[in-house]
Design a protein around this motif. Sequence first.
Motif, PDB file in Angstrom:
ATOM      1  N   ASP A 165       0.804  -1.226   0.000  1.00 29.77           N
ATOM      2  CA  ASP A 165       0.000   0.000   0.000  1.00 29.77           C
ATOM      3  C   ASP A 165       0.837   1.277   0.000  1.00 29.77           C
ATOM      4  N   GLY A 166       1.893   1.315  -0.795  1.00 31.02           N
ATOM      5  CA  GLY A 166       2.680   2.535  -0.894  1.00 31.02           C
ATOM      6  C   GLY A 166       4.165   2.275  -0.797  1.00 31.02           C
ATOM      7  N   ILE A 167       4.912   3.352  -0.559  1.00 25.22           N
ATOM      8  CA  ILE A 167       6.370   3.289  -0.480  1.00 25.22           C
ATOM      9  C   ILE A 167       6.795   3.383   0.983  1.00 25.22           C
ATOM     10  N   TYR A 168       7.667   2.490   1.400  1.00 27.24           N
ATOM     11  CA  TYR A 168       8.166   2.450   2.780  1.00 27.24           C
ATOM     12  C   TYR A 168       9.668   2.731   2.805  1.00 27.24           C
ATOM     13  N   ASP A 169      10.151   3.158   3.984  1.00 27.24           N
ATOM     14  CA  ASP A 169      11.577   3.427   4.109  1.00 27.24           C
ATOM     15  C   ASP A 169      12.398   2.144   4.181  1.00 27.24           C
ATOM     16  N   LYS A 170      11.728   1.019   4.450  1.00 27.83           N
ATOM     17  CA  LYS A 170      12.351  -0.304   4.396  1.00 27.83           C
ATOM     18  C   LYS A 170      11.260  -1.346   4.181  1.00 27.83           C
ATOM     19  N   ASP A 171      11.657  -2.551   3.927  1.00 23.70           N
ATOM     20  CA  ASP A 171      10.713  -3.604   3.564  1.00 23.70           C
ATOM     21  C   ASP A 171       9.710  -3.850   4.691  1.00 23.70           C
ATOM     22  N   PRO A 172       8.421  -3.533   4.468  1.00 23.54           N
ATOM     23  CA  PRO A 172       7.421  -3.723   5.529  1.00 23.54           C
ATOM     24  C   PRO A 172       7.153  -5.194   5.838  1.00 23.54           C
ATOM     25  N   MET A 173       7.523  -6.083   4.932  1.00 29.43           N
ATOM     26  CA  MET A 173       7.336  -7.514   5.171  1.00 29.43           C
ATOM     27  C   MET A 173       8.356  -8.053   6.178  1.00 29.43           C
ATOM     28  N   ARG A 174       9.486  -7.354   6.283  1.00 28.12           N
ATOM     29  CA  ARG A 174      10.560  -7.813   7.168  1.00 28.12           C
ATOM     30  C   ARG A 174      10.715  -6.946   8.410  1.00 28.12           C
TER      31      ARG A 174
END
Length: 242
Positions: A165-174
């Motif tokens: 759902d957008g751009i994150y500063d790091k991998d939201p899955m990890r």
Amino acid sequence: MEDYKYRRILLKLSGEALMGDGEYGMDPKMLEHLAESIKTIHDDGIEVGIVVGGGNIFRGMAGAAAGMDRAQADYMGMLATVMNALALQDAFEKAGMMTRVMSAIEMHEVAETYIRRRAIRHLEKGRVVIFAAGTGNPYFTTDTAAALRACEIDADCLMKATKVDGIYDKDPMRHEDAKRYDTISYRDVLAQGLKVMDATATALSQDNHMPIIVFDISEDDVFEKALKGESVGTTVVEEETL
């Protein structure tokens, strides 16, 4: 139409987005969902161009391509995008939308050859235009093809449909503490090496002042919300507008 902030869009669809919950190939339910979502805005007069990737087909053959000449492998990937484009065309026309597939590689039996002015004319006539075969050149990704086509057809924005759902500063899955941006500048995307689109696509969008909207394709009414300027996913814009 008065409610919409953007009137002509270029949608970048990854091949993986067509897989649904599968491991490769195309999910008919996902194709149907995409067609229904696009039809809603198309019926409201939005002009829609689409660039589709081929990862759902070609990456499944990655083992066979290991050690292959890069240019040869890239051409195989381009052919995979044509297969996806034809599947999208079938789904869209079943939903009642007129479409045209335009390929950067000539293959007259299945698609029109890409010509910029003809593509714009199709859009003006209310046809959904699906751009296949990337740029027609090896070493360029379909992200770059999307940015290029968006600029060529004078789109109002470039939309990238993903599973996040957008751009994150790091991998939201990890990382549970990953921060999502509502807006971010092209400069920051490039400087931080964020995996939005490849650097060439981001720089091309920056040079031509093309806003990029990154959003989760599974969200309800996401196209309408994004095109009306509502807060959806992450928007990449000029630094001075932040």
